[in-house]
Every structure is written in structure tokens, then in C-alpha cells.
Write a protein that holds these residues in place. Structure first.
Motif, PDB file in Angstrom:
ATOM      1  N   THR A   1       0.933  -1.209  -0.114  1.00 42.98           N
ATOM      2  CA  THR A   1       0.060   0.047  -0.009  1.00 42.98           C
ATOM      3  C   THR A   1       0.891   1.200  -0.121  1.00 42.98           C
ATOM      4  O   THR A   1       1.823   1.431   0.857  1.00 42.98           O
ATOM      5  CB  THR A   1      -0.978  -0.013   1.321  1.00 42.98           C
ATOM      6  N   GLY A   2       0.584   2.038  -0.763  1.00 46.19           N
ATOM      7  CA  GLY A   2       1.451   3.362  -1.208  1.00 46.19           C
ATOM      8  C   GLY A   2       2.375   3.374  -1.941  1.00 46.19           C
ATOM      9  O   GLY A   2       3.138   4.390  -2.195  1.00 46.19           O
TER      10      GLY A   2
ATOM     11  N   MET B   1       8.611   0.625  -0.308  1.00 44.14           N
ATOM     12  CA  MET B   1       8.509   0.649   0.963  1.00 44.14           C
ATOM     13  C   MET B   1       9.347   1.485   1.671  1.00 44.14           C
ATOM     14  O   MET B   1       8.951   1.907   2.908  1.00 44.14           O
ATOM     15  CB  MET B   1       8.687  -0.863   1.398  1.00 44.14           C
ATOM     16  N   ALA B   2      10.665   1.809   1.023  1.00 42.92           N
ATOM     17  CA  ALA B   2      11.618   2.588   1.774  1.00 42.92           C
ATOM     18  C   ALA B   2      11.275   3.645   2.457  1.00 42.92           C
ATOM     19  O   ALA B   2      11.839   3.871   3.773  1.00 42.92           O
ATOM     20  CB  ALA B   2      13.015   3.022   0.765  1.00 42.92           C
ATOM     21  N   PRO B   3      10.642   4.611   2.214  1.00 44.50           N
ATOM     22  CA  PRO B   3      10.235   5.786   3.173  1.00 44.50           C
ATOM     23  C   PRO B   3       9.513   5.309   4.272  1.00 44.50           C
ATOM     24  O   PRO B   3       9.370   6.371   5.193  1.00 44.50           O
ATOM     25  CB  PRO B   3       9.133   6.786   1.971  1.00 44.50           C
ATOM     26  N   ARG B   4       8.872   4.285   4.425  1.00 40.67           N
ATOM     27  CA  ARG B   4       8.181   3.847   5.566  1.00 40.67           C
ATOM     28  C   ARG B   4       9.161   2.791   6.445  1.00 40.67           C
ATOM     29  O   ARG B   4       8.230   2.402   7.481  1.00 40.67           O
ATOM     30  CB  ARG B   4       6.842   3.231   5.178  1.00 40.67           C
TER      31      ARG B   4
ATOM     32  N   HIS C   1       6.770   1.861   9.277  1.00 41.24           N
ATOM     33  CA  HIS C   1       5.621   2.707   9.628  1.00 41.24           C
ATOM     34  C   HIS C   1       4.345   2.584   9.060  1.00 41.24           C
ATOM     35  O   HIS C   1       4.156   2.074   7.834  1.00 41.24           O
ATOM     36  CB  HIS C   1       5.866   4.262   9.290  1.00 41.24           C
ATOM     37  N   HIS C   2       3.064   2.339   9.996  1.00 43.08           N
ATOM     38  CA  HIS C   2       1.570   1.895   9.553  1.00 43.08           C
ATOM     39  C   HIS C   2       0.833   3.227   9.991  1.00 43.08           C
ATOM     40  O   HIS C   2       0.532   2.858  11.388  1.00 43.08           O
ATOM     41  CB  HIS C   2       1.201   0.773   9.933  1.00 43.08           C
ATOM     42  N   GLY C   3       0.613   4.281   9.404  1.00 41.59           N
ATOM     43  CA  GLY C   3       0.058   5.364  10.065  1.00 41.59           C
ATOM     44  C   GLY C   3       0.889   5.946  11.035  1.00 41.59           C
ATOM     45  O   GLY C   3       2.199   6.215  10.708  1.00 41.59           O
ATOM     46  N   ASP C   4       0.358   6.177  12.219  1.00 44.67           N
ATOM     47  CA  ASP C   4       1.437   6.799  13.234  1.00 44.67           C
ATOM     48  C   ASP C   4       2.013   5.614  14.342  1.00 44.67           C
ATOM     49  O   ASP C   4       2.568   6.050  15.248  1.00 44.67           O
ATOM     50  CB  ASP C   4       0.447   7.879  14.163  1.00 44.67           C
TER      51      ASP C   4
END
Length: 270
Positions: free
Chosen positions: A129-130, A152-155, A217-220
Motif C-alpha cells: 500500500t502506497g 517501501m523505503a520511506p516507511r 511505519h503504518h499510520g502513526d
């Protein structure tokens, strides 16, 4: 002769050197005289198919490469290479499907020898997702998806640490298999931003002292995972020998609770 004009003796010699063995070491392990092995490598003696397979076994060559050397020696391949949709592989696909579906609500996926996605359970959507759609067009390379700045890297909270882990693993696989495609993939991924090839852990919790976790990271919230790899024992098919199941497990109670909540069906209104 084979691709690039190399004969059976040269191919065996290259693999022996790749494995860091001397002619004497290999001859003792394979039960053949060092003189005869020397003659095979220089082309003065034509090895039997049995000897080729014995040497290949001692050199731990991938099944596909064993076929290549057999062909170079003038023999038929010893190991089939079926497509994954071949009816004969249906029981294997069913077993894999049971493994990855049974792993829900935690992510699990099946990849081939080049890290292309073959199967995945619904929980893997947490990672996709994203991501930019161009990274999700088949064939999906899961390492590219993981480390690409549009993937995925930014998360990934511990990206330098996770990146170093994946690059090291990929390099080891490339050396073991001597696969040019894996070396090319490694070179590509090294060019992505995100840290050095070697990175120190960013945390010192109990999990990080044992394995390298994936912190995502998943949301906050930051979810924490540990991963395992499952290979097929004693494969006799080239395609099957390169398959691996990658399974992710929650590394803390908070991640467990979140994944179970995400897997719950949405309650109907009314």
C-alpha cells in the motif's frame, strides 16, 4: 562448448575456483585422482556424466548450472525445469498456498531465485500500500519494492540497517549461485538512497540484539517484524530449487494486536 564458448573443463574449473577449492581438495572429496581432474579441466580428458554430477555435488552447484555443465560435456540435462503452472507442480503450489494463507494475519510470500513475487497472502498488502504502481507491475521484484524510494523505503524506520541486511544477503546469494542477474540486481539496489552497505543497529532492544527486525511505519504506529526463510528440501527441479517462502512475524505485542485488528472483517452497520 556452451554459451561464451566455454567447455565442460573450464566451467568446472571456474566453479572450483569460485568455491575456493584446490584441485587436490576437490579430487579427494569427489574420489578421483588429482591428475585426472587436471586433465578434465584442461580438456585432455572427457568426463563421464556421473563424474560431472559428482563434482557438481561437491561444488554445491545450483541445479541449473549442473545442467549447463552436463550440456557442455555432451550429455542431456539431469534436472527438469518446469513452469510453476505445470500440472506436476500443482501439489507444491497447493502446499505453498496453505503455508502462506495459514500464516495470516501475518505477511508471507513466495519468491523465485531472482526475488520475483510468485504468491502472497492478503497481509502483504500492508507493505505494498502506497507504493508507486510501476513497482507493482508483474513481475514484482520484492527487493526492489523494499528499497526503492518509491516503494517501501520511506516507511522503513530502520532503513539503513534493513538495507544493509538485504544487500548482504543478496550479495551472498549472488556469490553462492554465481548468477549474473543477482549481481546486476545488487548493483542496482546499492544505487538507491538510504544508507551505507553496513549500518549499525538504531536500537538496542531485546529483538535487535538477536536478529535484525523490520520496523515499518503504518499510520502513526511503528510495526516491528522478524522474518524467516523456508526453502524446499532436496529439490530435484531447477525451478523449485530457487523458491523460498518469506514469512514475517510480529516482534512485539503491539504489532500482534494491530495485525489481528487489521485482519478482522469490517462490522456491518445497521
Amino acid at each position: 562448448m556452451t554459451r561464451q564458448g566455454r567447455g565442460v573443463g573450464e566451467l568446472l574449473r571456474d566453479w572450483r575456483r569460485t568455491r575456493g577449492k584446490s584441485q587436490l581438495d576437490l579430487s579427494i572429496e569427489a574420489g578421483v585422482s588429482a591428475r585426472h581432474l587436471s586433465f578434465v579441466e584442461t580438456g585432455r580428458s572427457r568426463p563421464s556424466s556421473e563424474l560431472i554430477l559428482r563434482l557438481a555435488e561437491q561444488l554445491d552447484m545450483p541445479l541449473g548450472e549442473r545442467n549447463t555443465v552436463l550440456l557442455a560435456g555432451g550429455y542431456a540435462p539431469a534436472y527438469p525445469s518446469r513452469q510453476l503452472n505445470d500440472p506436476e507442480l500443482a501439489p507444491l503450489r497447493a502446499a505453498v498456498r496453505q503455508i502462506i494463507d495459514g500464516h495470516s494475519p501475518y505477511p508471507a510470500l513466495l519468491v523465485d531465485q531472482h526475488w520475483q513475487l510468485v504468491e502472497a497472502n492478503s497481509a502483504v498488502a500492508l507493505f505494498t500500500t502506497g507504493a508507486d504502481p510501476h513497482l507493482l507491475n508483474p513481475p514484482i521484484n520484492v527487493l526492489r519494492l523494499s528499497l526503492h524510494p518509491d516503494g517501501m523505503a520511506p516507511r522503513i524506520r530502520n532503513l539503513p540497517e534493513w538495507r544493509a541486511h538485504l544487500l548482504k544477503r543478496l550479495h551472498q546469494q549472488a556469490v553462492t549461485t554465481n548468477d549474473p542477474s543477482l549481481y546486476e540486481l545488487h548493483q542496482e539496489l546499492r544505487g538507491y538512497p538510504g544508507g551505507n552497505d553496513v549500518a549499525a543497529p538504531i536500537s538496542d532492544d531485546a529483538v535487535s540484539r538477536v536478529v535484525i527486525p523490520l520496523r515499518y511505519h503504518h499510520g502513526d504506529q511503528v510495526l516491528s517484524f522478524v522474518s524467516t526463510t523456508t526453502l524446499f528440501g532436496t529439490p530435484l527441479d531447477v525451478t523449485v530449487s530457487g523458491l523460498a517462502v518469506e514469512a514475517f512475524f510480529p516482534a512485539d505485542p503491539a504489532t500482534t494486536a494491530t495485525l489481528r485488528t487489521l485482519a478482522e472483517p469490517t462490522a456491518e452497520l445497521g
